[in-house]
Design a protein around this motif. Structure first.
Motif, short mmCIF file in Angstrom:
data_model
loop_
_atom_site.label_atom_id
_atom_site.label_comp_id
_atom_site.label_asym_id
_atom_site.label_seq_id
_atom_site.Cartn_x
_atom_site.Cartn_y
_atom_site.Cartn_z
N ARG A 28 0.82 -1.22 0.00
CA ARG A 28 0.00 0.00 0.00
C ARG A 28 0.85 1.26 0.00
NH1 ARG A 28 -3.32 -3.02 3.56
NH2 ARG A 28 -2.22 -2.10 5.30
N SER A 29 2.06 1.20 0.54
CA SER A 29 2.91 2.38 0.63
C SER A 29 3.32 2.89 -0.74
CB SER A 29 4.16 2.09 1.46
OG SER A 29 5.09 1.31 0.71
N GLY A 30 3.30 2.03 -1.73
CA GLY A 30 3.74 2.41 -3.07
C GLY A 30 5.25 2.41 -3.23
N LEU A 31 5.98 2.17 -2.16
CA LEU A 31 7.45 2.14 -2.21
C LEU A 31 7.99 0.76 -2.55
CD1 LEU A 31 8.12 4.25 1.00
CD2 LEU A 31 8.13 5.04 -1.37
N PHE A 32 7.14 -0.24 -2.43
CA PHE A 32 7.52 -1.64 -2.60
C PHE A 32 7.42 -2.01 -4.08
CE2 PHE A 32 6.44 -6.18 -2.53
CZ PHE A 32 7.32 -6.68 -1.60
N LEU A 33 8.52 -2.40 -4.70
CA LEU A 33 8.51 -2.77 -6.11
C LEU A 33 8.21 -4.24 -6.34
CD1 LEU A 33 11.59 -0.87 -7.56
CD2 LEU A 33 9.18 -0.25 -7.65
N ARG A 34 8.85 -5.10 -5.54
CA ARG A 34 8.70 -6.54 -5.72
C ARG A 34 9.30 -7.26 -4.52
NH1 ARG A 34 13.47 -5.25 -7.90
NH2 ARG A 34 15.17 -6.74 -7.80
N ALA A 35 9.09 -8.54 -4.49
CA ALA A 35 9.72 -9.39 -3.47
C ALA A 35 10.84 -10.17 -4.14
CB ALA A 35 8.70 -10.34 -2.87
N ASP A 36 11.80 -10.59 -3.35
CA ASP A 36 12.92 -11.36 -3.87
C ASP A 36 13.34 -12.38 -2.82
OD1 ASP A 36 14.84 -12.13 -5.69
OD2 ASP A 36 15.91 -10.22 -5.68
N LEU A 37 14.09 -13.38 -3.26
CA LEU A 37 14.60 -14.39 -2.34
C LEU A 37 15.94 -13.95 -1.76
CD1 LEU A 37 13.98 -17.78 -4.17
CD2 LEU A 37 12.80 -16.90 -2.17
N GLY A 38 16.14 -14.26 -0.50
CA GLY A 38 17.41 -14.05 0.16
C GLY A 38 17.75 -15.30 0.94
N GLU A 39 18.77 -15.23 1.75
CA GLU A 39 19.14 -16.37 2.58
C GLU A 39 19.67 -15.86 3.90
OE1 GLU A 39 22.06 -20.24 2.52
OE2 GLU A 39 21.37 -19.41 0.61
N SER A 40 19.27 -16.52 4.97
CA SER A 40 19.71 -16.16 6.30
C SER A 40 19.80 -17.41 7.16
CB SER A 40 18.71 -15.17 6.93
OG SER A 40 19.07 -14.88 8.26
N ASN A 41 20.98 -17.66 7.68
CA ASN A 41 21.21 -18.82 8.55
C ASN A 41 20.70 -20.12 7.93
OD1 ASN A 41 22.33 -17.18 10.59
ND2 ASN A 41 20.29 -16.67 11.32
N GLY A 42 20.94 -20.30 6.64
CA GLY A 42 20.54 -21.53 5.96
C GLY A 42 19.09 -21.60 5.56
N LEU A 43 18.31 -20.56 5.82
CA LEU A 43 16.90 -20.53 5.43
C LEU A 43 16.71 -19.59 4.25
CD1 LEU A 43 15.24 -20.25 8.95
CD2 LEU A 43 15.44 -22.30 7.53
N ARG A 44 15.77 -19.91 3.39
CA ARG A 44 15.38 -19.00 2.31
C ARG A 44 14.48 -17.93 2.90
NH1 ARG A 44 18.38 -20.24 -2.29
NH2 ARG A 44 18.80 -22.44 -2.12
N THR A 45 14.74 -16.70 2.56
CA THR A 45 13.93 -15.60 3.08
C THR A 45 13.23 -14.87 1.95
OG1 THR A 45 15.77 -14.04 2.97
CG2 THR A 45 15.49 -15.23 5.05
#
Length: 82
Positions: free
Chosen positions: A22-39
């Motif tokens: 809703r903020s309009g600042l968010f373009l998309r989501a992406d995958l990351g990794e943290s401590n062996g987990l997909r984020t």
């Protein structure tokens, strides 16, 4: 059966996601990794990323969540609709 804590965590990240969309600042989501987990992280207009919104041990679940989030962003619908 999901515990109350797990259900609350899911609802919290979905509410945070809806707020970002809703903020309009968010373009998309992406995958990351943290401590062996997909984020799942949000990517803002300036190229910076949000803190992880969700974490998954299973790559397929993370990819499914990523696809759903990006569809919501493209359609302009809030995450609560999902």
């Amino acid at each position: 059966m999901l515990s109350t804590k797990k259900l609350s965590e899911v609802q919290l990240w979905q509410r945070n996601l809806a707020s970002l969309i809703r903020s309009g600042l968010f373009l998309r989501a992406d995958l990351g990794e943290s401590n062996g987990l997909r984020t799942i992280v949000g990517i803002y207009g300036d190229g910076s990323s949000s803190a992880p919104m969700a974490k998954y041990a299973d790559l397929r679940r993370a990819e499914d969540a990523l696809e759903i989030i990006n569809r919501l962003v493209e359609s302009g619908q809030a995450a609560e609709v999902n």
